[in-house]
Write a protein that holds these residues in place. Structure first.
Motif, short mmCIF file in Angstrom:
data_model
loop_
_atom_site.label_atom_id
_atom_site.label_comp_id
_atom_site.label_asym_id
_atom_site.label_seq_id
_atom_site.Cartn_x
_atom_site.Cartn_y
_atom_site.Cartn_z
N ASP A 38 0.83 -1.20 0.00
CA ASP A 38 0.00 0.00 0.00
C ASP A 38 0.87 1.25 0.00
N TYR A 39 0.81 2.01 -1.09
CA TYR A 39 1.63 3.21 -1.21
C TYR A 39 1.20 4.33 -0.26
N SER A 40 -0.06 4.39 0.11
CA SER A 40 -0.47 5.45 1.03
C SER A 40 0.13 5.21 2.41
N SER A 41 0.31 3.97 2.81
CA SER A 41 1.01 3.66 4.07
C SER A 41 2.51 3.90 3.91
N TYR A 42 3.05 3.49 2.77
CA TYR A 42 4.47 3.70 2.49
C TYR A 42 4.83 5.19 2.54
N ASP A 72 7.08 9.30 -4.15
CA ASP A 72 8.53 9.50 -4.34
C ASP A 72 8.81 10.62 -5.33
N LYS A 73 8.02 10.68 -6.39
CA LYS A 73 8.19 11.75 -7.38
C LYS A 73 7.94 13.12 -6.73
N TYR A 74 6.89 13.21 -5.93
CA TYR A 74 6.58 14.47 -5.25
C TYR A 74 7.71 14.87 -4.30
N LEU A 75 8.23 13.89 -3.56
CA LEU A 75 9.27 14.20 -2.57
C LEU A 75 10.58 14.62 -3.21
N GLU A 76 10.83 14.18 -4.43
CA GLU A 76 12.07 14.54 -5.13
C GLU A 76 11.93 15.82 -5.96
N SER A 77 10.70 16.29 -6.12
CA SER A 77 10.43 17.43 -6.99
C SER A 77 10.75 18.77 -6.33
N ASP A 83 -0.55 18.57 -8.35
CA ASP A 83 -1.95 18.21 -8.61
C ASP A 83 -2.25 16.92 -7.86
N MET A 84 -3.15 16.99 -6.90
CA MET A 84 -3.42 15.87 -6.00
C MET A 84 -4.73 15.15 -6.28
N LYS A 85 -5.42 15.48 -7.36
CA LYS A 85 -6.77 14.93 -7.54
C LYS A 85 -6.79 13.41 -7.63
N ASP A 86 -5.70 12.79 -8.08
CA ASP A 86 -5.67 11.33 -8.20
C ASP A 86 -4.99 10.64 -7.02
N ASN A 87 -4.56 11.40 -6.03
CA ASN A 87 -3.90 10.79 -4.86
C ASN A 87 -4.14 11.65 -3.61
N ILE A 88 -5.39 11.90 -3.37
CA ILE A 88 -5.83 12.79 -2.30
C ILE A 88 -5.39 12.34 -0.91
N ASP A 89 -5.23 11.02 -0.71
CA ASP A 89 -4.85 10.51 0.61
C ASP A 89 -3.43 10.92 0.99
N LEU A 90 -2.63 11.33 0.03
CA LEU A 90 -1.27 11.78 0.32
C LEU A 90 -1.22 13.19 0.91
N CYS A 91 -2.30 13.95 0.77
CA CYS A 91 -2.27 15.37 1.14
C CYS A 91 -1.79 15.66 2.56
N PRO A 92 -2.34 15.01 3.59
CA PRO A 92 -1.89 15.39 4.94
C PRO A 92 -0.40 15.18 5.17
N VAL A 93 0.13 14.01 4.81
CA VAL A 93 1.54 13.74 5.08
C VAL A 93 2.45 14.54 4.15
N LEU A 94 2.04 14.74 2.91
CA LEU A 94 2.83 15.57 2.00
C LEU A 94 2.83 17.01 2.47
N ALA A 95 1.69 17.48 2.98
CA ALA A 95 1.61 18.85 3.49
C ALA A 95 2.56 19.04 4.67
N VAL A 96 2.67 18.05 5.55
CA VAL A 96 3.60 18.15 6.68
C VAL A 96 5.03 18.25 6.16
N TYR A 97 5.37 17.40 5.18
CA TYR A 97 6.73 17.45 4.62
C TYR A 97 7.00 18.82 3.98
N LEU A 98 6.08 19.30 3.16
CA LEU A 98 6.29 20.57 2.46
C LEU A 98 6.36 21.74 3.45
N ALA A 99 5.62 21.64 4.55
CA ALA A 99 5.65 22.68 5.57
C ALA A 99 7.00 22.72 6.28
#
Length: 190
Positions: A38-42, A72-77, A83-99
């Motif tokens: 499961d990539y959302s857990s990963y 991984d692509k988002y984290l290296e970018s 654009d998160m419309k196809d992977n909305i479950d990543l938003c909270p953890v990606l937001a923490v990283y970007l913050a």
């Protein structure tokens, strides 16, 4: 993903836009295949690694059909808009990283955050505020979360009983410390 699994069992469904075409007379044919991790857990561990940890996550399938495999692509970018419309479950953890980084970043296509276990649009803004990071939500581009990254500070956060929000809070707290209430809701995932 459902169409991909059905195809592995020799059931073909053709999709055109919002319509599905199913030929009659098809039969499931037995097959053996490995269930994808499961990539959302990963994503939690991937963000922890970007924040200075070293956690191995073996067995992930390249070219996965899971939308969350984009982590991984988002984290290296170095982009400032995702654009998160196809992977909305990543938003909270990606937001923490970007913050945790300096600079303004936009997560677009997030209007469906309001339809999750909690209103994750409001909860993500609340979580970032708990880390002392300013953010706001706008209606533009299918819903946009604007994050004014300045680095994380220790937080005090109480969950709205949403496992993904707590897991995102834990990722940040493992880096800077803090207090998280209502963390037992992660039992849904772990």
């Amino acid at each position: 993903m459902t169409l991909d699994v059905l195809e592995k069992y020799s059931v073909c469904i053709k999709r055109e836009g919002n319509s599905f075409y199913i030929k009659g007379g098809q039969k499931y044919i037995s097959a053996t295949w490995e269930i994808e991790k499961d990539y959302s857990s990963y994503a939690l561990f991937a963000v922890l690694n970007k924040l200075g940890n070293s956690i191995e996550c073996p067995g992930l399938i390249e070219n996965s059909v899971q939308g969350d495999s984009m982590i991984d692509k988002y984290l290296e970018s170095d982009e400032d808009t995702f654009d998160m419309k196809d992977n909305i479950d990543l938003c909270p953890v990606l937001a923490v990283y970007l913050a945790s980084k300096n600079g303004d970043v936009r997560l677009t296509g997030v209007k469906n955050l309001v339809h999750k276990e909690s209103n994750r649009e409001e909860e993500t803004v609340k979580l970032l505020d708990a880390f002392s990071v300013r953010s706001e939500y706008t209606e533009e581009n299918g819903g946009t979360l604007i994050i004014h990254g300045t680095g994380l500070k220790p937080l005090k956060y109480y969950s709205s009983d949403d496992h993904r929000m707590v897991m995102a809070a834990i990722v940040g707290a493992l880096t800077v410390g803090g207090e998280i209430g209502g963390a037992e809701c992660v039992s849904k995932s772990y």
